[in-house]
Each structure stands twice: as C-alpha cells, then as structure tokens.
Design a protein around this motif. Sequence first.
Motif, mmCIF file in Angstrom:
data_model
loop_
_atom_site.group_PDB
_atom_site.id
_atom_site.type_symbol
_atom_site.label_atom_id
_atom_site.label_comp_id
_atom_site.label_asym_id
_atom_site.label_seq_id
_atom_site.Cartn_x
_atom_site.Cartn_y
_atom_site.Cartn_z
ATOM 1 N N ALA A 12 0.836 -1.207 0.000
ATOM 2 C CA ALA A 12 0.000 0.000 0.000
ATOM 3 C C ALA A 12 0.867 1.253 0.000
ATOM 4 O O ALA A 12 0.565 2.232 -0.703
ATOM 5 C CB ALA A 12 -0.929 -0.006 1.214
ATOM 6 N N LEU A 13 1.950 1.251 0.771
ATOM 7 C CA LEU A 13 2.847 2.415 0.817
ATOM 8 C C LEU A 13 3.492 2.670 -0.538
ATOM 9 O O LEU A 13 3.582 3.806 -0.998
ATOM 10 C CB LEU A 13 3.945 2.206 1.870
ATOM 11 N N VAL A 14 3.953 1.590 -1.176
ATOM 12 C CA VAL A 14 4.592 1.730 -2.487
ATOM 13 C C VAL A 14 3.576 2.208 -3.518
ATOM 14 O O VAL A 14 3.857 3.105 -4.324
ATOM 15 C CB VAL A 14 5.235 0.399 -2.928
ATOM 16 N N SER A 15 2.388 1.610 -3.497
ATOM 17 C CA SER A 15 1.344 1.982 -4.464
ATOM 18 C C SER A 15 0.987 3.455 -4.357
ATOM 19 O O SER A 15 0.760 4.127 -5.359
ATOM 20 C CB SER A 15 0.089 1.132 -4.247
ATOM 21 N N GLU A 16 0.958 3.974 -3.126
ATOM 22 C CA GLU A 16 0.560 5.363 -2.919
ATOM 23 C C GLU A 16 1.692 6.345 -3.168
ATOM 24 O O GLU A 16 1.485 7.428 -3.723
ATOM 25 C CB GLU A 16 0.042 5.535 -1.489
ATOM 26 N N ASN A 17 2.917 5.971 -2.760
ATOM 27 C CA ASN A 17 4.019 6.924 -2.795
ATOM 28 C C ASN A 17 5.001 6.724 -3.952
ATOM 29 O O ASN A 17 5.791 7.627 -4.242
ATOM 30 C CB ASN A 17 4.792 6.862 -1.465
ATOM 31 N N ALA A 18 4.948 5.556 -4.576
ATOM 32 C CA ALA A 18 5.841 5.301 -5.718
ATOM 33 C C ALA A 18 5.074 4.550 -6.806
ATOM 34 O O ALA A 18 5.492 3.467 -7.236
ATOM 35 C CB ALA A 18 7.067 4.509 -5.264
ATOM 36 N N PRO A 19 3.932 5.105 -7.259
ATOM 37 C CA PRO A 19 3.098 4.373 -8.216
ATOM 38 C C PRO A 19 3.813 4.048 -9.526
ATOM 39 O O PRO A 19 3.492 3.054 -10.182
ATOM 40 C CB PRO A 19 1.911 5.323 -8.439
ATOM 41 N N LYS A 20 4.780 4.891 -9.924
ATOM 42 C CA LYS A 20 5.498 4.657 -11.181
ATOM 43 C C LYS A 20 6.429 3.450 -11.096
ATOM 44 O O LYS A 20 6.953 2.987 -12.112
ATOM 45 C CB LYS A 20 6.292 5.894 -11.576
ATOM 46 N N ALA A 21 6.636 2.947 -9.870
ATOM 47 C CA ALA A 21 7.510 1.784 -9.689
ATOM 48 C C ALA A 21 6.808 0.477 -10.031
ATOM 49 O O ALA A 21 7.444 -0.568 -10.120
ATOM 50 C CB ALA A 21 8.018 1.724 -8.249
ATOM 51 N N ILE A 22 5.480 0.533 -10.206
ATOM 52 C CA ILE A 22 4.696 -0.682 -10.440
ATOM 53 C C ILE A 22 4.090 -0.636 -11.844
ATOM 54 O O ILE A 22 3.528 0.367 -12.258
ATOM 55 C CB ILE A 22 3.551 -0.813 -9.413
ATOM 56 N N ARG A 23 4.230 -1.753 -12.544
ATOM 57 C CA ARG A 23 3.632 -1.861 -13.871
ATOM 58 C C ARG A 23 2.868 -3.175 -13.947
ATOM 59 O O ARG A 23 3.386 -4.224 -13.570
ATOM 60 C CB ARG A 23 4.727 -1.835 -14.939
ATOM 61 N N SER A 24 1.629 -3.120 -14.436
ATOM 62 C CA SER A 24 0.821 -4.327 -14.606
ATOM 63 C C SER A 24 0.839 -4.741 -16.066
ATOM 64 O O SER A 24 0.617 -3.916 -16.954
ATOM 65 C CB SER A 24 -0.619 -4.077 -14.154
ATOM 66 N N ALA B 279 0.155 -17.443 -10.718
ATOM 67 C CA ALA B 279 -1.309 -17.539 -10.633
ATOM 68 C C ALA B 279 -2.011 -16.650 -11.649
ATOM 69 O O ALA B 279 -3.233 -16.666 -11.729
ATOM 70 C CB ALA B 279 -1.773 -17.154 -9.232
ATOM 71 N N ALA B 280 -1.241 -15.881 -12.433
ATOM 72 C CA ALA B 280 -1.823 -14.829 -13.268
ATOM 73 C C ALA B 280 -2.963 -15.314 -14.161
ATOM 74 O O ALA B 280 -4.098 -14.856 -14.041
ATOM 75 C CB ALA B 280 -0.738 -14.165 -14.115
ATOM 76 N N GLU B 281 -2.663 -16.241 -15.074
ATOM 77 C CA GLU B 281 -3.692 -16.655 -16.033
ATOM 78 C C GLU B 281 -4.756 -17.527 -15.389
ATOM 79 O O GLU B 281 -5.916 -17.480 -15.771
ATOM 80 C CB GLU B 281 -3.041 -17.370 -17.214
ATOM 81 N N ALA B 282 -4.360 -18.322 -14.383
ATOM 82 C CA ALA B 282 -5.333 -19.194 -13.721
ATOM 83 C C ALA B 282 -6.411 -18.361 -13.022
ATOM 84 O O ALA B 282 -7.576 -18.734 -12.973
ATOM 85 C CB ALA B 282 -4.626 -20.093 -12.717
ATOM 86 N N ARG B 283 -6.014 -17.204 -12.495
ATOM 87 C CA ARG B 283 -6.964 -16.344 -11.771
ATOM 88 C C ARG B 283 -7.318 -15.091 -12.562
ATOM 89 O O ARG B 283 -7.914 -14.165 -12.031
ATOM 90 C CB ARG B 283 -6.357 -15.954 -10.420
ATOM 91 N N LYS B 284 -6.924 -15.067 -13.838
ATOM 92 C CA LYS B 284 -7.210 -13.927 -14.722
ATOM 93 C C LYS B 284 -6.694 -12.624 -14.126
ATOM 94 O O LYS B 284 -7.404 -11.596 -14.074
ATOM 95 C CB LYS B 284 -8.705 -13.842 -15.020
ATOM 96 N N LEU B 285 -5.446 -12.652 -13.658
ATOM 97 C CA LEU B 285 -4.806 -11.470 -13.096
ATOM 98 C C LEU B 285 -3.664 -11.024 -14.000
ATOM 99 O O LEU B 285 -3.076 -11.827 -14.727
ATOM 100 C CB LEU B 285 -4.223 -11.786 -11.712
ATOM 101 N N ASP B 286 -3.338 -9.743 -13.935
ATOM 102 C CA ASP B 286 -2.123 -9.272 -14.580
ATOM 103 C C ASP B 286 -0.943 -9.536 -13.655
ATOM 104 O O ASP B 286 -1.106 -9.681 -12.438
ATOM 105 C CB ASP B 286 -2.208 -7.766 -14.858
ATOM 106 N N VAL B 287 0.240 -9.605 -14.227
ATOM 107 C CA VAL B 287 1.464 -9.729 -13.438
ATOM 108 C C VAL B 287 1.878 -8.330 -12.994
ATOM 109 O O VAL B 287 1.908 -7.400 -13.801
ATOM 110 C CB VAL B 287 2.595 -10.375 -14.270
ATOM 111 N N SER B 288 2.161 -8.160 -11.719
ATOM 112 C CA SER B 288 2.629 -6.868 -11.199
ATOM 113 C C SER B 288 4.145 -6.877 -11.161
ATOM 114 O O SER B 288 4.756 -7.741 -10.523
ATOM 115 C CB SER B 288 2.073 -6.615 -9.793
ATOM 116 N N GLU B 289 4.744 -5.912 -11.835
ATOM 117 C CA GLU B 289 6.206 -5.811 -11.915
ATOM 118 C C GLU B 289 6.664 -4.584 -11.129
ATOM 119 O O GLU B 289 6.219 -3.469 -11.391
ATOM 120 C CB GLU B 289 6.642 -5.690 -13.375
ATOM 121 N N TYR B 290 7.534 -4.803 -10.154
ATOM 122 C CA TYR B 290 8.054 -3.722 -9.319
ATOM 123 C C TYR B 290 9.521 -3.482 -9.665
ATOM 124 O O TYR B 290 10.323 -4.416 -9.676
ATOM 125 C CB TYR B 290 7.980 -4.087 -7.830
#
Length: 380
Positions: free
Chosen positions: A8-20, A197-208
């Motif tokens: 949550a801290l990274v998502s809020e304060n460093a959103p550019k660090a995460i790519r889906s 679990a990405a395709e099995a659960r229909k999720l994107d991969v989160s890359e940090y």
Amino acid sequence: MGIKGLNALVSENAPKAIRSSEMKSFFGRKVAIDASMCLYQFLIAVRQQNGDLLTNENGDTTSHLMGFFYRTIRMVNNGIKPCYVFDGKPPVLKGGELEKRLKRREEAEEKAKEMKETGTIEELQKFERRTVRVTRQQNEEAKKLLKLMGIPYVEAPCEAEAQCAELASKGKVYAAASEDMDTLCYKPPYLLRNLTAAEARKLDVSEYSSQAVLDGLEMDLNTFVDMCILLGCDYCETIKGIGPITAMKLIKEHGSIEKIIEYIETDPKTKYKIPEDWPYKEARELFLHPEVLNGEDVELKWVEPDINGLIQYMVTENGFSEQRIRDGAEKLKKGLKGGTQGRLDGFFKVTSTTQGTKKRAAESVKIKGAKKAKSSAKKR
C-alpha cells in the motif's frame, strides 16, 4: 508473511515503480521463482470440486504436482523460462514467526474439526486451507518433477526469495518472482507478483522496479530496510502502535532505527515502547547481507523434458491422465525450444551513441519532409 502494509505504501508513494502486464509481455525472460511460496499456493488452490486435496491411489497428495506441471507449462507457452528456488534452513531469527504459524495452524485444525460438526462446507474449507503445511517429501517430489520437465531449480542455503534476488542481481535471470514483498529488501532489479497464478486467476502480473521504489519513497536501501523492519517482518516484532504511515514518517524524519529509538527514549510524551532485546540489527543484517549462493557460480540450464520419465512418474505412480501428461510434455518441449529466441531489448542497449543516432535519423526525416513539401509547393 512478507512486510505488513508495504504494498500500500509503495502503491501510494511510488506508483510509477509498479507496472501491470499480461504474462505474455515477459516473452523471452528468464525468471527465478520462489518455489516454497508456490508449494503453499498449489496446496491451497489446486483442489477437487468438493474442496479436498488431489491424491493418488495410495492417498498421497498430488495437488502440488499438478500445480507445478500445468502452471509451469503455461509460463513456458508464454515464452518465459522459469527457474525455481527452494528454501534452505530458516534463519534462527525466524523461529518466533514459525512458532506463530504453527500455533495458527493448530488453531485452524481445531476450528476445522468444529466446522465438521456445526459449520457449512464453505466454513470448513476455509479453515482446512489454513491447516496446509508443506512437507519435506513434497519438496523432493516437486524437485523430481521439475528435473523430468527439464526445468532448472536451485536449493538456496537459506531464504528462497533472497536467492531469487541474487540470481536477478547477477544477471542470470531478469527478475525474482514471489508474493512476499520482503523480496524488495534484497533489491532484485525487478520483483514479479502473481506470475504463477496470473492466467489461472485472470490477473495481470505486477512488476516492481526496486530502484524506482527507492526513488519514489526517496530512500536508499538501508533506510528502506529499516522502514520494512518497523512495518513488521518475519524476523522480529515491531514497536507497538507504529503503523505503516507512522513508520514511514519516523524513518524520513530520523533516518534510521537507532535514531528513532533515541527519539522515543528521550521524549517524555511518547506513547511508544521499544521491545526488550529487540533484534532489529540482526534482522537488518539478514536483509542486507543474506546467506546466498553467489549468482555468478550458479549455472541454469533448460533442457528437453524426459517424456518417458514423466509418464512413469505422473501417470503410473501418481494417477494422472496419460494423454494430458503427453500433451503437456509436448507443449513444454515446443515452448522451451521456442523460448530460446531472445528479446530485442536483450540485444540492444540504449547508449548516448544510439540515442544520438536516433536523434539524427529523426532530424533527417524532418528535413526530407520539409524538402518534399517545398518541392510540391513549387509544382503547384
């Protein structure tokens, strides 16, 4: 357990660090995967329709084998070359966390017994999933399967995620893959979450991006690790009352745990109390200097699957469908062969020279376009 509240801290304060991204966007990448985390995932998620674990004729669990087989094939079909890393001995400091997990598991087992008498099927399944434990035998079975599949694995001397980060840092793989956010404390170039679990659960991969996380939080690695210890990790308890926002605020104001302790102990109005014999220095050392195999000395090889061996192990010994195993092995063989084709960005690096070439090419296009326009105007 990972680091409490870090995502949550990274998502809020460093959103550019995460790519889906979709799994297929990692075509041509080699990835080191936390196998111990996968074992738990597969034992929890791969179940029969009634919620029970998959088993063979002897009653031995096979959910983990199905998980490793099919989800590995799914990654390979998307052009990814996975390498699995297994945990070694846990650090002494982790003993307290392991005791807590054992206690929670025992409590869940008691609840599951109670739910069999009074609860619903959903309630029973919820507590049964909490009783999952990975055995040494299941670890060895997974390694045997991976060897037959032609997929490399590494036995870490200690924590698997630290070894994954080491392999990525030394360029043996592109990224470390784990659900545990504490992997960022070992600073791999990239951390991938949801990969298995990405395709099995229909999720994107989160890359940090580790460096982008540090830049976004305006911290160096030492400060980041201290903040993670304050947030709560597997190695020691936290300062009661300090949550994620306060932890980040304190570490930014004071710069280190030592300075925070000094501030707390000299402030008569403080409501915080430092735990007795708090081993934060030992925890910091485990993050900054983990026990790992030198990545440069680790050789990773992806080879053709042993189809006859897979039939013997998965079909004859564990009761899987022969046709499905043969089909899966063929997909694996084809995927591993096709996966040898590299990515273009692996062959070309952006340098000042190539940037200059691109700039000159762009300018040339502009000049040619202007001349063409001028010529057309004269003809008119």
